[in-house]
Design an enzyme around this catalytic site. Sequence first.
Site, mmCIF file in Angstrom:
data_model
loop_
_atom_site.group_PDB
_atom_site.id
_atom_site.type_symbol
_atom_site.label_atom_id
_atom_site.label_comp_id
_atom_site.label_asym_id
_atom_site.label_seq_id
_atom_site.Cartn_x
_atom_site.Cartn_y
_atom_site.Cartn_z
ATOM 1 N N LYS A 496 -32.618 46.011 -28.447
ATOM 2 C CA LYS A 496 -33.040 44.785 -27.785
ATOM 3 C C LYS A 496 -32.035 44.407 -26.705
ATOM 4 O O LYS A 496 -30.916 44.934 -26.660
ATOM 5 C CB LYS A 496 -33.171 43.658 -28.797
ATOM 6 C CG LYS A 496 -31.886 43.327 -29.548
ATOM 7 C CD LYS A 496 -32.106 42.230 -30.571
ATOM 8 C CE LYS A 496 -30.791 41.895 -31.293
ATOM 9 N NZ LYS A 496 -30.955 40.770 -32.231
ATOM 10 N N TYR A 722 -13.644 28.596 -4.830
ATOM 11 C CA TYR A 722 -14.311 27.304 -4.803
ATOM 12 C C TYR A 722 -13.487 26.224 -5.503
ATOM 13 O O TYR A 722 -12.728 26.492 -6.438
ATOM 14 C CB TYR A 722 -15.674 27.397 -5.495
ATOM 15 C CG TYR A 722 -16.708 28.187 -4.726
ATOM 16 C CD1 TYR A 722 -17.164 27.745 -3.485
ATOM 17 C CD2 TYR A 722 -17.227 29.361 -5.247
ATOM 18 C CE1 TYR A 722 -18.119 28.461 -2.783
ATOM 19 C CE2 TYR A 722 -18.199 30.093 -4.559
ATOM 20 C CZ TYR A 722 -18.636 29.642 -3.319
ATOM 21 O OH TYR A 722 -19.577 30.345 -2.628
#
Length: 825
Positions: A496, A722
Amino acid sequence: MNHTAYTGQEVEEIIQARLVTKNKESIRIKDVLIDSRRLISSKETLFFALTSKKNDGHKYILDLYNKGIRCFVVSKLSKEYSDLPDSSFFVVKDTLSALQLLAASHRQRFDIPVIGITGSNGKTVIKEWLYQLMNYDKKIVRSPKSYNSQIGVPLSVWQMSDDHELAIFEAGISEPEEMQKLQSIILPDIGIFTNIGQAHDENFINSTQKTGEKLNLFKKVETLIYNTDHKEVHGAVIRSGILETIETFCWGKDDSSDLKIQTIEKTTSGTSIQSTYLNEKINISIPFSDDASIENALHCWATMLYLGYTNDTIKSRMMELSPIAMRLELKEGVNNCTIINDAYNSDFNSFAIALDFMNQQNQHREKVVIFSDIMQSGQNSIDLYTSVAELVKNKGVSKFIGIGPSISKQADKFDIDSSFFSTTNDFIKNYSFANFANQTILLKGARMFEFERLSGILQQKAHETVLEINLSALIDNLNKFKLRLSNNTKIMAMVKAFSYGTGSFEIANVLKYHNIDYLAVAYADEGIELRKAGINLPIMVMSPEEQAFDTMIRHQLEPEIFSFRTLDLLERTIKKIALPQNKPVKVHIKIDTGMNRLGFVFDDIPVLIKRLRANPFIYIQSVFSHFVSSDNSEFDDFSNNQIELLNSVKEQFRHASDHEIIFHIANSAAISRFPHSHMDMVRVGIGLYGISDSMSNLENVLSLRSVLSQIKEVKKGESVGYNRSWIAPIDTKIGIVSIGYADGLLRSLGNAYLFVKGKPTRIIGDICMDMCMVDLTGIEAVENDDVIIFDSNHSVSNLAISGNTIPYELLSRISRRVKRIYFHE
């Protein structure tokens, strides 16, 4: 690392060297090194400066000295090196001969049985299978991979230590007089002569000479094991006179064979072999049906009988043999192609292996081979390329592209869609690469044809961040889990979340090849993707969505049923599509034993069983539960209670069922920690990738790396990234790395360490979408240097701790834009 320490004086005498040092008494040698890139520990390591036509180990001495190496074996010594403080130089005429002398002396320290294997084919497989068959009861040292050369054999023998009870070494030669050297290093007590083929024929007068040279490995053995059906080998053994001094243990169809083969019966699941030994009929079965594997297994059978194993023991172990991984590379290609890169060599036998690997890949119907001239085959071109043409036709190749003057002259031998070019440049210049689409493409070429250029053109263009997946290590981990299980216990592999970020169908293909019983995915679309890629294994869908039941039934996916609501949805879908009664839907019933997530509770069971028994269109394939914390000893009582609860549910289902139901609860951690939880099947997930707190012997499978896109100087007081979240406290050298949170580098890793040149470098500033920044203070790096996010030496588990998360999240977040490269070693 070798356990036996050698003094400087011992090494000096053994390799017949002139020792230049001021520290003779302090020298201790425990390990040897020939490749500067593979340095593990500098302590007590001796570097051999090997020389060849293409390289000279002497030019790496200074670099290794700076990394801590102090002892060197050299054939030339400049004043620049001899003046290095605390250094020691063993000066010899020939560094390779010195390495061989040291290994030969080391071998003589041990009085344990040593098996020497030679022949044209099968050496590595026989060696590895003997290890698989006998490591249950013997501590075995063996050649790493295919270390069977003039360099590989000494490195193999150097591994011997007092702990070992048996040694198995390969020996390969390409020229006359090489085997005498290997014989003196290995000194085998037992010999195995596999067969004689065409490899390296060009370097011998004829095949008879080559066979005789290989026999030199066995001139002092106690017993030689071989197949009397190989007439060339059998004749050479008789002519050599070696039988006057050694014994033999032969197998074959001849009446004189010790192990006389009566019948060989191939089936869809393997091969059964009937034989006579010591006037008794015995048999084995193996999970392979190709001729090469049968021959290799018979060598192993004969060897184990000679060593005194009972046939009952051999028989039980033979069925557990697993395939040996091959050194191939699988990549995503342009236009939805898959590229298999096997450009290491172009011999015929390895080509057949590569074609078999290509045929394991089921994601594309069309299969294309790009193939160069075979070099040094010793066979005339007509016969050689006729064989190649027959092979590609038999293996179902759709299109064949031959590159090289020799193969081009034999174009008429190929009666499938084919094209030919005299050189790699000619192919690149004149072939439209836009024609490659939705195909599996095998690149198989000799090094001189530079097929790496083709790989560069054909592989999917991606940015410089790469996730490398070592399929050989994954296979090894799977086998380690298998060793902890009974023969009847099935294995379900969790694929998965894009196989924890590693790639669904690529992982599923290799698991299928290695006989996994079940796959499990989270959602139906993951299972459908596997079906479209040709994966036909049973697949359980753990989170079936309301609108997906129809699709799951059409693709033969098996839903998990965890509530009466999901059962209602399934029953409504069955009525709507008018499912035939002889094709019921297989389902997996989830029981909640304490997770308090999905699943039926204990009080639901009587009503649930009644509902299921009343519907002939539903077939209970398995009943299972989910551990809460099987890897944490603090909750062992809770885990054991979960096992008891599922066992009580088991009795209710078995009493009400007319067929065998699979029960399972064990995950990767429980396989080792709770053997009584194995039941009928276990589920392995992240443990396949070497991530486990409960099994320390697993191999790392995954490596994530990027590159330094730019290096710059930041002045004191300037900010990086940032929000000005990092201010340079001093003038600082920083690196910009081509990985960001869109690639899977979580923003929570803002203060974690990455690794450049083996040194930790801290992430500074906010992690950006496509990049991050690191502090390169004290690191001599240049632009385009590799940056390691995690690998074998820097675990993903430690990185997860830095981000206050778990490895599962880090791996599943690695985005699909990160290029995946799959390796078979």
